[in-house]
Design an enzyme around this catalytic site. Structure first.
Site, mmCIF file in Angstrom:
data_model
loop_
_atom_site.group_PDB
_atom_site.id
_atom_site.type_symbol
_atom_site.label_atom_id
_atom_site.label_comp_id
_atom_site.label_asym_id
_atom_site.label_seq_id
_atom_site.Cartn_x
_atom_site.Cartn_y
_atom_site.Cartn_z
ATOM 1 N N ASP A 1 9.854 -0.464 2.605
ATOM 2 C CA ASP A 1 8.581 0.077 2.154
ATOM 3 C C ASP A 1 8.388 1.378 2.945
ATOM 4 O O ASP A 1 9.049 1.595 3.960
ATOM 5 C CB ASP A 1 7.471 -0.945 2.449
ATOM 6 N N ASP B 1 4.996 3.663 3.764
ATOM 7 C CA ASP B 1 3.875 3.753 4.715
ATOM 8 C C ASP B 1 3.726 2.471 5.519
ATOM 9 O O ASP B 1 3.627 1.390 4.948
ATOM 10 C CB ASP B 1 2.558 4.000 3.959
#
Length: 226
Positions: A14, A16
């Protein structure tokens, strides 16, 4: 939990709160918008805890305004335009992860990013981080019909990296990341150092492994690839 893969065919992250610490930029944008409206600063921690909820979550926190309210669209446009203007200015990869990506490269293991961040922001952010080697694939909501927690984006990333999902690792800092990774058949790692709200407990997400720091993540993956 799944057995630990002997040597992963690919590692997916992922963006952020997992690969890159982007919160400082959101903090700067929100405080500037609040100053313009004669509002006092919010605590940085309160903003960090809602980053995973995207622009809508941050606008709700900062201006007590939710989707559907008359001023919401204008606030969101202002927020996103301001964010775009200083994208990559203070964001940094989490400590130890640049070296991990280099180590993956030395082991001929591709890496990719699966994010719910729109391509308009994800692509320039990735470019600004100057990862070496760059990601072999970047999948955003713009390329799929169903965002995470649906597994479509992870399966697409695996296809782009030419690996089978059951031989890949997916790392994320949100319950939806782990759910998407599990549904795709990946070995999942919960990044407990990411943007968690106070009531969230990564231990109950059902991840195959939980790490409390980016160093712990790098060490764990390095052991698998050596």
């Amino acid at each position: 939990p799944m057995p630990i893969p002997s040597k992963p065919a690919a590692v997916l992250f992922d963006l952020d709160g997992t690969l890159v610490d982007t919160a400082s930029e959101f903090v700067a944008v929100l405080q500037t918008m609040r100053h313009a409206r004669k509002l006092v600063d919010l605590s940085e921690d309160s903003i960090r805890s809602v980053v995973s909820n995207g622009a809508a979550g941050m606008i709700e926190l900062a201006f007590n305004c939710t989707q559907g309210m008359p001023e919401f669209e204008a606030l969101r446009d202002e927020f996103l335009n301001n964010y775009e203007d200083q994208l990559g200015s203070s964001a940094q990869p989490y400590e130890g992860l640049r070296q991990l990506l280099a180590d993956l490269s030395h082991s001929a293991i591709p890496w990719g990013v699966v994010t719910n961040k729109m391509r308009r922001f994800a692509e320039p952010l990735m470019a600004a981080m100057v990862f070496d080697p760059p990601a072999g694939a970047l999948v955003t909501p713009c390329e799929v019909t169903e965002p995470k927690p649906h597994p479509e984006a992870i399966l697409r990333c695996c296809a782009l990296l030419q690996c089978q999902s059951q031989h890949a690792i997916y790392v994320g800092d949100h319950k939806r990341d782990i759910e998407a990774g599990k549904r795709a058949g990946c070995f999942t790692i919960a990044a407990a150092y990411g943007y968690l709200s106070t009531e969230e407990d990564p231990a109950v997400w059902g991840a195959d492994h939980v790490v409390s720091s980016s160093h712990e993540l790098a060490t764990f993956i390095r052991q698998l690839i050596q």
